[in-house]
Design a protein around this motif. Structure first.
Motif, PDB file in Angstrom:
ATOM      1  N   TRP A 197       0.822  -1.205   0.000  1.00 33.97           N
ATOM      2  CA  TRP A 197       0.000   0.000   0.000  1.00 33.97           C
ATOM      3  C   TRP A 197       0.855   1.253   0.000  1.00 33.97           C
ATOM      4  CZ3 TRP A 197      -4.956  -0.348  -1.051  1.00 33.97           C
ATOM      5  CH2 TRP A 197      -5.615  -1.553  -0.804  1.00 33.97           C
ATOM      6  N   HIS A 198       0.397   2.269  -0.755  1.00 32.14           N
ATOM      7  CA  HIS A 198       1.090   3.556  -0.870  1.00 32.14           C
ATOM      8  C   HIS A 198       0.077   4.687  -0.766  1.00 32.14           C
ATOM      9  CE1 HIS A 198       5.023   2.021  -2.379  1.00 32.14           C
ATOM     10  NE2 HIS A 198       4.269   0.995  -2.738  1.00 32.14           N
ATOM     11  N   GLY A 199       0.473   5.755  -0.080  1.00 31.88           N
ATOM     12  CA  GLY A 199      -0.362   6.948  -0.037  1.00 31.88           C
ATOM     13  C   GLY A 199      -0.453   7.567  -1.418  1.00 31.88           C
ATOM     14  N   ALA A 258       2.611   8.849   5.267  1.00 30.72           N
ATOM     15  CA  ALA A 258       2.844   8.142   4.006  1.00 30.72           C
ATOM     16  C   ALA A 258       4.293   8.212   3.541  1.00 30.72           C
ATOM     17  CB  ALA A 258       1.911   8.682   2.922  1.00 30.72           C
ATOM     18  N   GLY A 259       5.120   8.949   4.221  1.00 31.57           N
ATOM     19  CA  GLY A 259       6.543   8.966   3.923  1.00 31.57           C
ATOM     20  C   GLY A 259       6.927   9.754   2.681  1.00 31.57           C
ATOM     21  N   ALA A 260       8.084   9.401   2.154  1.00 28.56           N
ATOM     22  CA  ALA A 260       8.677  10.121   1.026  1.00 28.56           C
ATOM     23  C   ALA A 260       7.799  10.038  -0.220  1.00 28.56           C
ATOM     24  CB  ALA A 260      10.053   9.532   0.718  1.00 28.56           C
ATOM     25  N   ARG A 261       7.985  11.000  -1.087  1.00 25.85           N
ATOM     26  CA  ARG A 261       7.296  11.021  -2.383  1.00 25.85           C
ATOM     27  C   ARG A 261       8.145  10.217  -3.374  1.00 25.85           C
ATOM     28  NH1 ARG A 261       5.776  17.493  -2.413  1.00 25.85           N
ATOM     29  NH2 ARG A 261       4.926  17.489  -0.298  1.00 25.85           N
ATOM     30  N   VAL A 262       7.552   9.205  -4.008  1.00 29.39           N
ATOM     31  CA  VAL A 262       8.340   8.337  -4.875  1.00 29.39           C
ATOM     32  C   VAL A 262       7.947   8.410  -6.348  1.00 29.39           C
ATOM     33  CG1 VAL A 262       8.928   6.732  -3.015  1.00 29.39           C
ATOM     34  CG2 VAL A 262       6.881   6.328  -4.385  1.00 29.39           C
TER      35      VAL A 262
END
Length: 115
Positions: A8-10, A103-107
């Motif tokens: 899962w990813h934001g 959601a952490g870093a933007r990838v």
């Protein structure tokens, strides 16, 4: 999207259609929001216009999503498609829908602009 880690990813709409900063995608600015909105579907003050459901990524790193927001539109009162557009950003981790940093870093980043 492709090349992502499984799970899962934001997924959020951000304020500016600018993905040039490919290291961190910070040029897309903060989440799209309207006056008085706070982050998170599960927040007492939320959700904000940029909040979208989490994205599920398959074992091969691919993902396909269809998301709808009742808080944002491409025209009218809830318009987020202004002169500088907006960006759709995928984050490294799942969004807990309470904390805008969860959601952490933007990838990954995609620019959405009016023609």
């Amino acid at each position: 999207a492709g090349g992502l880690t499984p799970g899962w990813h934001g997924l959020h709409m951000h304020q500016v259609a600018d993905c040039r900063d490919t290291a961190k995608f910070e040029s897309a600015k903060a989440h799209a929001k309207h006056e008085g909105q706070a982050h998170g579907y599960l927040s007492a003050e939320g959700p904000e216009a940029g909040d979208l459901p989490n994205l599920s990524v398959a074992q091969d790193g691919s993902a396909v999503a269809e998301a709808t927001s009742f808080l944002a539109s491409l025209s009218g009162e809830k318009n987020i498609l202004d002169a500088d557009g907006f960006a759709v950003v995928i984050h490294a981790k799942e969004d807990d829908h309470r904390d805008s940093k969860s959601a952490g870093a933007r990838v990954a980043c995609a620019e959405i602009k009016a023609q």
